[in-house]
Design a protein around this motif. Structure first.
Motif, PDB file in Angstrom:
ATOM      1  N   CYS A   3      26.701 -28.557 -23.572  1.00  0.00           N
ATOM      2  CA  CYS A   3      25.348 -28.071 -23.791  1.00  0.00           C
ATOM      3  C   CYS A   3      24.404 -29.261 -23.910  1.00  0.00           C
ATOM      4  O   CYS A   3      24.569 -30.112 -24.792  1.00  0.00           O
ATOM      5  N   GLU A  29      24.936 -24.904 -33.412  1.00  0.00           N
ATOM      6  CA  GLU A  29      24.817 -23.569 -32.817  1.00  0.00           C
ATOM      7  C   GLU A  29      25.560 -23.505 -31.484  1.00  0.00           C
ATOM      8  O   GLU A  29      26.298 -22.543 -31.203  1.00  0.00           O
ATOM      9  N   ASN A  85      29.367 -23.627 -32.037  1.00  0.00           N
ATOM     10  CA  ASN A  85      29.868 -22.339 -32.531  1.00  0.00           C
ATOM     11  C   ASN A  85      29.918 -21.292 -31.431  1.00  0.00           C
ATOM     12  O   ASN A  85      30.725 -20.352 -31.486  1.00  0.00           O
ATOM     13  N   ALA A  86      29.053 -21.440 -30.421  1.00  0.00           N
ATOM     14  CA  ALA A  86      29.034 -20.498 -29.298  1.00  0.00           C
ATOM     15  C   ALA A  86      30.101 -20.815 -28.250  1.00  0.00           C
ATOM     16  O   ALA A  86      30.326 -20.002 -27.352  1.00  0.00           O
ATOM     17  N   GLY A  87      30.723 -22.002 -28.336  1.00  0.00           N
ATOM     18  CA  GLY A  87      31.803 -22.325 -27.411  1.00  0.00           C
ATOM     19  C   GLY A  87      31.670 -23.627 -26.652  1.00  0.00           C
ATOM     20  O   GLY A  87      32.541 -23.969 -25.848  1.00  0.00           O
ATOM     21  N   GLY A 138      22.323 -21.739 -28.047  1.00  0.00           N
ATOM     22  CA  GLY A 138      23.472 -20.903 -28.356  1.00  0.00           C
ATOM     23  C   GLY A 138      23.630 -19.756 -27.386  1.00  0.00           C
ATOM     24  O   GLY A 138      24.744 -19.451 -26.921  1.00  0.00           O
ATOM     25  N   ARG A 139      22.514 -19.108 -27.030  1.00  0.00           N
ATOM     26  CA  ARG A 139      22.599 -17.980 -26.102  1.00  0.00           C
ATOM     27  C   ARG A 139      22.999 -18.440 -24.702  1.00  0.00           C
ATOM     28  O   ARG A 139      23.737 -17.735 -23.997  1.00  0.00           O
ATOM     29  N   GLU A 148      26.708 -18.995 -24.823  1.00  0.00           N
ATOM     30  CA  GLU A 148      27.385 -17.695 -24.823  1.00  0.00           C
ATOM     31  C   GLU A 148      27.449 -17.107 -23.415  1.00  0.00           C
ATOM     32  O   GLU A 148      28.490 -16.576 -22.995  1.00  0.00           O
ATOM     33  N   ARG A 149      26.348 -17.186 -22.685  1.00  0.00           N
ATOM     34  CA  ARG A 149      26.317 -16.649 -21.325  1.00  0.00           C
ATOM     35  C   ARG A 149      27.289 -17.422 -20.428  1.00  0.00           C
ATOM     36  O   ARG A 149      28.026 -16.824 -19.626  1.00  0.00           O
ATOM     37  N   VAL A 205      29.986 -19.103 -21.360  1.00  0.00           N
ATOM     38  CA  VAL A 205      31.349 -18.766 -21.782  1.00  0.00           C
ATOM     39  C   VAL A 205      31.774 -17.431 -21.175  1.00  0.00           C
ATOM     40  O   VAL A 205      32.906 -17.280 -20.688  1.00  0.00           O
ATOM     41  N   GLY A 206      30.869 -16.463 -21.162  1.00  0.00           N
ATOM     42  CA  GLY A 206      31.191 -15.174 -20.566  1.00  0.00           C
ATOM     43  C   GLY A 206      31.502 -15.285 -19.084  1.00  0.00           C
ATOM     44  O   GLY A 206      32.439 -14.645 -18.583  1.00  0.00           O
TER      45      GLY A 206
END
Length: 297
Positions: free
Chosen positions: A9, A37, A40-42, A262-263, A266-267, A269-270
């Protein structure tokens, strides 16, 4: 395809993005909080620039790096720290007198780009592997072969892993030469930077061609900016690489929806998981990249 993917990130960058999104972190405390953040999100790796807290302008101030890195390392979250060493390469020319630098110029030699690296000894620091017409106007990023050899040599002496930032195929050619000359320890780490005007366009065929030019044994990631950021996560993984997201490169989660770091992680990681791959932990990332485990991790 890569089945064990490191997500980086890039938290804040040096661009004029602070006024465009309230989520771009500015102060060392905000940058560190955003790093936590993202972790923690990956994200296994956080890439850090610093900014002047009062104005949001990009900075090379060692004290700001010191505060940001200290706060990340004092947190209860393990993450690989990647500091930029690319600041100090900006040259803006006067149209009438090209030998006269103008406002916006911040051009120093190779070693003067490294004092925060010398003091803080991050896991990774960047090495921007060539000069570039940086967008419209008369701004250039300057990093000559002599500068790069001097910088690579000092980073190697410090025991820090250089991330070789590649903005076009000629820079990839030269970075591979640094590897051949023994100035980059194995395994070399390449970051293929796509879509930055006027470097390599964000074209999947071009990414594939650049991947084919990488030296044997190289570890690599790639990213693209703006709305190409998330598609590039899939492009990177499918071609066997790692990936990077973050507010340095893109401010939006979707049309009209401002992102946080963070978002964005998350995206990403998905996407990685939907492709059937797994997201590497910081410990696994250190294994893949040949990094030494930190005593304070």
């Amino acid at each position: 395809m890569n089945h064990d993917v490191i997500v980086t990130c890039a938290l804040t960058g040096a661009g004029d993005t602070v006024r465009r999104s309230p989520h771009v972190p500015v102060s060392p405390a905000q940058i560190a909080a955003s790093a936590v953040e993202a972790a923690n999100a990956g994200a296994a790796v956080v890439h850090i620039h610093v900014r002047e807290p009062e104005t949001g302008a990009p900075s090379r101030e060692v004290a700001l790096y010191r505060d940001a890195v200290r706060l990340v390392r004092e947190s209860d979250v393990d993450v690989v720290v990647n500091l930029t060493a690319g600041m100090g390469g900006d040259l803006v020319l006067d149209q009438e007198d090209p030998l006269k630098p103008v406002d916006g110029t911040d051009l120093v030699n190779a070693l003067d780009r490294l004092p925060h690296i010398e003091e803080l000894l991050p896991d990774i620091c960047t090495l921007d592997c060539g000069s570039l017409n940086f967008g419209e106007g008369s701004r250039l990023y300057v990093s000559t072969p002599d500068m790069l050899r001097a910088g690579a040599r000092r980073i190697q002496e410090l025991g820090v892993k250089p991330e070789l930032e590649i903005f076009d195929s000629g820079q990839l050619w030269f970075a591979s030469k640094l590897v051949e000359e023994g100035l980059i320890d194995a395994p070399p780490l390449f970051q293929l930077c796509m879509g930055i005007p006027y470097g390599a366009p964000a074209d999947p065929g071009l990414l594939q061609a650049m991947v084919h030019l990488l030296p044997e044994g190289a570890r690599w990631a790639s990213f693209a900016i703006g709305r190409d950021q998330m598609p590039w996560v899939a492009q990177s993984v499918l071609l066997g690489g790692h990936t990077r997201v973050g507010l340095e490169d893109n401010l939006y989660l979707s049309r009209g929806v401002k992102a946080t770091n963070g978002r964005l992680v998350e995206r990403a990681v998905g996407i990685v998981q939907d492709l059937g791959a797994q997201v590497a932990s910081p410990a696994r990332a250190r294994e893949i990249l040949g990094l030494t485990e930190r005593a304070d991790a």
